[in-house]
Design an enzyme around this catalytic site. Structure first.
Site, mmCIF file in Angstrom:
data_model
loop_
_atom_site.group_PDB
_atom_site.id
_atom_site.type_symbol
_atom_site.label_atom_id
_atom_site.label_comp_id
_atom_site.label_asym_id
_atom_site.label_seq_id
_atom_site.Cartn_x
_atom_site.Cartn_y
_atom_site.Cartn_z
ATOM 1 C CG PHE A 179 -27.096 50.363 -41.404
ATOM 2 C CD1 PHE A 179 -28.270 50.744 -42.045
ATOM 3 C CD2 PHE A 179 -26.715 49.030 -41.481
ATOM 4 C CE1 PHE A 179 -29.031 49.804 -42.750
ATOM 5 C CE2 PHE A 179 -27.464 48.108 -42.179
ATOM 6 C CZ PHE A 179 -28.629 48.490 -42.808
ATOM 7 C CE LYS A 223 -18.419 52.356 -34.126
ATOM 8 N NZ LYS A 223 -18.805 52.448 -35.561
ATOM 9 C CD GLU A 238 -18.340 52.103 -39.640
ATOM 10 O OE1 GLU A 238 -19.410 51.863 -39.049
ATOM 11 O OE2 GLU A 238 -17.591 51.210 -40.054
ATOM 12 C CB SER A 276 -24.063 41.552 -38.127
ATOM 13 O OG SER A 276 -22.718 41.910 -37.924
ATOM 14 C CB CYS A 291 -33.176 43.827 -35.593
ATOM 15 S SG CYS A 291 -34.016 44.863 -34.411
ATOM 16 C CD GLU A 328 -29.864 39.896 -39.937
ATOM 17 O OE1 GLU A 328 -28.654 39.859 -39.697
ATOM 18 O OE2 GLU A 328 -30.669 40.575 -39.273
HETATM 19 P P1 NAD Z 1 -22.627 45.595 -38.105
HETATM 20 O O1 NAD Z 1 -22.420 44.433 -37.235
HETATM 21 O O2 NAD Z 1 -21.927 45.633 -39.421
HETATM 22 O O3 NAD Z 1 -22.146 46.944 -37.351
HETATM 23 C C1 NAD Z 1 -22.601 47.263 -36.059
HETATM 24 C C2 NAD Z 1 -21.552 48.138 -35.378
HETATM 25 O O4 NAD Z 1 -20.332 47.399 -35.243
HETATM 26 C C3 NAD Z 1 -21.206 49.409 -36.162
HETATM 27 O O5 NAD Z 1 -21.063 50.478 -35.257
HETATM 28 C C4 NAD Z 1 -19.891 49.050 -36.825
HETATM 29 O O6 NAD Z 1 -19.059 50.172 -37.022
HETATM 30 C C5 NAD Z 1 -19.250 48.088 -35.854
HETATM 31 N N1 NAD Z 1 -18.399 47.090 -36.515
HETATM 32 C C6 NAD Z 1 -18.549 46.586 -37.767
HETATM 33 N N2 NAD Z 1 -17.579 45.686 -38.018
HETATM 34 C C7 NAD Z 1 -16.807 45.618 -36.910
HETATM 35 C C8 NAD Z 1 -15.653 44.850 -36.565
HETATM 36 N N3 NAD Z 1 -15.101 43.979 -37.409
HETATM 37 N N4 NAD Z 1 -15.130 45.017 -35.340
HETATM 38 C C9 NAD Z 1 -15.677 45.893 -34.472
HETATM 39 N N5 NAD Z 1 -16.764 46.647 -34.760
HETATM 40 C C10 NAD Z 1 -17.331 46.517 -35.957
HETATM 41 O O7 NAD Z 1 -24.195 45.793 -38.283
HETATM 42 P P2 NAD Z 1 -24.977 46.789 -39.249
HETATM 43 O O8 NAD Z 1 -24.837 46.311 -40.652
HETATM 44 O O9 NAD Z 1 -24.612 48.197 -38.957
HETATM 45 O O10 NAD Z 1 -26.474 46.579 -38.745
HETATM 46 C C11 NAD Z 1 -27.313 45.567 -39.207
HETATM 47 C C12 NAD Z 1 -27.296 44.369 -38.286
HETATM 48 O O11 NAD Z 1 -27.688 44.756 -36.979
HETATM 49 C C13 NAD Z 1 -28.276 43.283 -38.696
HETATM 50 O O12 NAD Z 1 -27.657 42.034 -38.516
HETATM 51 C C14 NAD Z 1 -29.432 43.450 -37.720
HETATM 52 O O13 NAD Z 1 -30.200 42.302 -37.470
HETATM 53 C C15 NAD Z 1 -28.701 43.866 -36.499
HETATM 54 N N6 NAD Z 1 -29.578 44.538 -35.565
HETATM 55 C C16 NAD Z 1 -29.997 43.836 -34.475
HETATM 56 C C17 NAD Z 1 -30.851 44.413 -33.574
HETATM 57 C C18 NAD Z 1 -31.332 43.655 -32.373
HETATM 58 O O14 NAD Z 1 -32.037 44.228 -31.581
HETATM 59 N N7 NAD Z 1 -30.994 42.396 -32.188
HETATM 60 C C19 NAD Z 1 -31.284 45.737 -33.775
HETATM 61 C C20 NAD Z 1 -30.839 46.429 -34.885
HETATM 62 C C21 NAD Z 1 -29.972 45.811 -35.779
#
Ligand code: NAD
Length: 497
Positions: A150, A174, A177, A227, A282, A382
């Site tokens: 997000f 994708k 949401e 994450s 991040c 985090e």
């Molecule tokens: P998230 O892991 O909740 O979601 C990321 C994506 O995975 C979304 O599209 C979501 O719909 C999907 N998703 C969520 N749960 C899922 C599941 N159980 N099975 C399959 N797909 C699923 O992350 P977020 O809250 O949207 O974003 C924040 C996180 O992203 C933080 O941990 C941040 O550090 C990380 N992030 C990392 C970087 C990097 O470069 N390393 C960059 C940006 C964000």
């Protein structure tokens, strides 16, 4: 009636067959502004099929044609990025200038991808054996999946899709949401730029559609950002299905402030990197490690700057917007409660901030905690919010040890006026991206972005040459052509006798 944010398939909106939806909110007002479609496995298959059908023609489109589309996309994006920034702010909450900054960083990857003809050049060895030449070519993979978080609804997809498309792949994106609309704006822009239908598609949804992307044999690679637990799941599931996967995970980024540092520069940097975009980056700094006798001065300087920050609606004159959802806001606030209970000193408390925005907005002001220790949950986890923890250590080695024993390894920074100390840090620290007097060292598009340890699963970082390698497969060709004197064509032609 509220609009539903749909999928984008084959160059147009696609409703899909699933009736499931999730609410989309404006974090600055707390109001539900729409619903996003949550696709079924069948919807995912329809979108994947469109990407697969579009692949052969796009793979075979000339580089001249592909780069023309990329240049046009870059021009349109540059002209109209204000519209995209407003969409980002309305669903994510970050201030508009920050949203514009995110689009600008994505645009840099588009500009990098405009140079794809040069990047795709292979090698050639003449006469490896007698009359035998060897050469290599790079070919696209096929339909590729991008799954994004997000916090950067435009920039993170743009880390990947410009290079993927330029290299001749077709894409299924994708989005999160929580802020799904930016992806549709980008899809419409691609169409306007002349990208053939089916080359760039958007699939809205949750785990159901992610699982289809991870296992459907037509998808050849997965680029995930989110994450760490989900990154691990995506990496394990996608690679088990035989796909190439790069899965970027969470972070806990430390800044080390050495005693000789310019403390004003360091304090400015801590405020920008700790509280910018409400800490939902991040590459945000969440752990400030003060080395030696400077800690009191440093905390005073950070405090002075933090209390002056204005929290409010991202479309107004604010320094920091709301958090993305109420649930996330409450979770971050609970970490401040836990830190306080564990004995950290709450120097600036954002829990009761008076924000310039809606009464029901998801507000949490910038929070500065001092005397944080490595065992506290505010340090180990985090948090992904506007919470900056100060840890006090006596030596450089203690600071280094903290970073190198941390499970994450995304970004880090050191503040010092000693080049030798900085050089030693860049050598010894086990982190993928390092800043020297630079708090958020996000590499330029022609380098690659990615962390180490639990911050990235896979071998490839995003964009730069890693991106080109990830989105292409190499083929080595060995050819033997005998001289025409061995019974081939008469080189004396044309024989107009
Ligand atoms: P998230 O892991 O909740 O979601 C990321 C994506 O995975 C979304 O599209 C979501 O719909 C999907 N998703 C969520 N749960 C899922 C599941 N159980 N099975 C399959 N797909 C699923 O992350 P977020 O809250 O949207 O974003 C924040 C996180 O992203 C933080 O941990 C941040 O550090 C990380 N992030 C990392 C970087 C990097 O470069 N390393 C960059 C940006 C964000």
């Amino acid at each position: 009636m509220q609009a539903t944010v749909q999928h984008w398939c084959n160059g147009t909106f696609f409703e899909g067959t699933s009736s499931a939806t999730a609410p989309v909110t404006n974090p600055a007002t707390g109001q539900v502004t729409g619903q996003v479609a949550l696709g079924s496995a069948a919807d995912a298959q329809a979108v994947i099929d469109a990407a697969a059908a579009a692949f052969p023609a796009w793979r075979d489109a000339s580089l001249a044609k592909r780069t023309q589309v990329l240049f046009r996309f870059r021009e349109l994006l540059n002209e109209r990025k204000g519209e995209l920034a407003e969409i980002i702010t309305s669903e994510h909450g970050k201030v508009v200038s920050d949203a514009l900054g995110e689009v600008g960083r994505g645009q840099e990857v588009v500009e990098f991808a405009c140079g794809i003809p040069h990047l795709l050049k292979g090698g050639f060895t003449e006469n490896a054996s007698t009359k035998v030449d060897v050469y290599s070519i790079r070919q696209p993979l096929g339909p590729v999946a991008i799954i994004s978080p997000f916090n950067f609804p435009a920039m993170v997809p743009m880390w990947f899709f410009p290079v993927a498309i330029a290299a001749g792949n077709t894409v299924v994106l994708k989005p999160s949401e929580k802020d799904p609309s930016a992806s549709l704006w980008l899809a419409a822009l691609w169409k306007e730029a002349g990208l053939p239908d089916g080359v760039f598609n958007v699939l809205q949804g949750d785990k159901t559609v992610v699982d289809e992307l991870l296992t459907n044999p037509k998808i050849k690679s997965v680029s995930f950002v989110g994450s760490t637990p989900i990154a691990q799941y995506v990496y394990a599931t996608g690679t088990a299905a035989g796909k190439r996967v790069q899965a970027l995970g969470g972070a806990k980024n430390h800044a080390v402030i050495l005693p000789d540092a310019d403390l004003d520069l360091a304090a400015d940097a801590m405020v920008n990197a700790g509280f910018g975009s409400a800490g939902e980056r991040c590459m945000a700094i969440s752990a400030c490690v003060a080395v030696g006798p400077i800690a009191d001065d440093l905390v005073a300087k950070i405090t002075e700057r933090t209390v002056g920050l204005k929290t409010g609606d991202g479309t107004k004159d604010s320094d920091m917007g709301p958090l993305v959802t109420k649930a996330h806001r409450d979770k971050v606030a609970s970490y401040i409660d836990a830190g306080e209970a564990d004995g950290a000193k709450v120097v600036v408390d954002g829990r009761n901030v008076v924000a310039d925005g809606g009464a029901d907005g998801f507000w949490l002001g910038p929070t500065l905690l001092d005397n944080v220790t490595p065992a506290m949950s505010v340090y180990t986890d985090e948090i992904f919010g506007p919470v900056l923890s100060v840890l006090r250590v006596e030596t450089y080695d203690e600071a280094l040890e903290l970073i190198n024993t941390n499970p994450y390894g995304n970004g880090t920074a050191i503040f010092t006026n000693d080049g030798g100390a900085a050089r030693r840090f860049q050598n010894e620290v086990e982190v993928g991206m390092v800043g020297i007097n630079v708090p958020i060292p996000v590499p330029m598009a022609y380098y690659s972005f990615g962390g180490w340890k639990a911050s990235l699963f896979g071998d490839s970082h995003a964009h730069g040459m890693d991106g080109v390698n990830f989105f292409t497969r190499q083929k080595a060709i060995t050819s033997r052509w005998l001289d025409p004197s061995h019974g081939g064509i008469d080189l004396g032609f044309p024989g107009n006798k």
